[in-house]
Design a protein around this motif. Sequence first.
Motif, PDB file in Angstrom:
ATOM      1  N   LYS A  38      -8.704  16.307  78.328  1.00  0.00           N
ATOM      2  CA  LYS A  38      -9.157  16.688  79.668  1.00  0.00           C
ATOM      3  C   LYS A  38      -8.020  16.537  80.677  1.00  0.00           C
ATOM      4  CE  LYS A  38     -14.001  15.394  78.939  1.00  0.00           C
ATOM      5  NZ  LYS A  38     -15.090  14.457  79.340  1.00  0.00           N
ATOM      6  N   LYS A  41      -5.507  19.348  80.071  1.00  0.00           N
ATOM      7  CA  LYS A  41      -5.995  20.642  80.561  1.00  0.00           C
ATOM      8  C   LYS A  41      -5.924  20.712  82.082  1.00  0.00           C
ATOM      9  CE  LYS A  41      -7.234  23.585  78.569  1.00  0.00           C
ATOM     10  NZ  LYS A  41      -6.520  24.823  78.143  1.00  0.00           N
ATOM     11  N   GLN A  42      -6.160  19.580  82.728  1.00  0.00           N
ATOM     12  CA  GLN A  42      -6.105  19.549  84.199  1.00  0.00           C
ATOM     13  C   GLN A  42      -4.694  19.815  84.705  1.00  0.00           C
ATOM     14  OE1 GLN A  42      -7.530  15.883  85.918  1.00  0.00           O
ATOM     15  NE2 GLN A  42      -6.753  16.370  87.958  1.00  0.00           N
ATOM     16  N   HIS A  43      -3.696  19.232  84.049  1.00  0.00           N
ATOM     17  CA  HIS A  43      -2.325  19.328  84.542  1.00  0.00           C
ATOM     18  C   HIS A  43      -1.522  20.444  83.884  1.00  0.00           C
ATOM     19  CE1 HIS A  43      -2.558  15.717  87.018  1.00  0.00           C
ATOM     20  NE2 HIS A  43      -3.207  15.132  86.021  1.00  0.00           N
ATOM     21  N   PRO A  45      -2.902  23.687  82.506  1.00  0.00           N
ATOM     22  CA  PRO A  45      -4.008  24.599  82.162  1.00  0.00           C
ATOM     23  C   PRO A  45      -3.589  25.790  81.320  1.00  0.00           C
ATOM     24  CG  PRO A  45      -3.344  24.869  84.466  1.00  0.00           C
ATOM     25  CD  PRO A  45      -2.625  23.660  83.954  1.00  0.00           C
TER      26      PRO A  45
END
Length: 241
Positions: A38, A41-43, A45
């Motif tokens: 997670k 994916k946030q940093h 993408p």
Amino acid sequence: MSLTHGSLFSGIGGFEIGAAANNISTIWNCEIDSYNRKILKQHFPNTIQHEDIRELRHPSAVDIISGGFPCQDLSIAGRGRGITGERSGLWSEMLRIIDEGRPAYVVIENSPELLKKGFENVLYPLSEIGYDAEWQCLSGTTFGVQQGRERVYCIAHTNGIGQQGERQKPIFSEPELSRQFQGVHPGWRTRSDIPKPRAFRSLNDIPNGMERTKAHGNAIMPIVASYLFRCIVNHYNQITP
């Protein structure tokens, strides 16, 4: 030509941050922990995510593959089963992916105990598939950060790269103190001169969440990763017309 990067045992992206600091794009990463994915994916993408290294086959070709395979069987805090243990034995999967992808460079991170508990099982197989290697033991305090967590870092390159040019210089260069700390304490010159943090990981103000603490505790420091990728870029520029 821009270098590209693939990350194994990615954690929360320390190597990805170090690569980005040197304008190197991370094309894919591989991380089994759902919480860490997670964060990745946030940093990152746009980076392709893979989950289990044991199921990963022939990922996209990249110039650099990095990974800090599990150290639990090597660390002095572990049970001492060595590089053939259940966790640290995942090195064999990393080696398989290196052999499949044939990157120009490989970056490996682990506990310094690796040097006493199976480092030959890293160097010899790399040599068998055509890689030469250099290594250093570094900690955050090498760069002016108040953390004495020493790790061994190995940079391997294909034998073809090592044979190019005249009298190739070593890949590793002299580490630089973080600019954030330069000039603040000019008398600090060695790791023993730098004070330790007053409380466990209080320097980063990490809340008492178990997942966050675990993720940070296992992470490579981006300032070290940035140095490693800078060494690779400098080496690459030496051999590229």
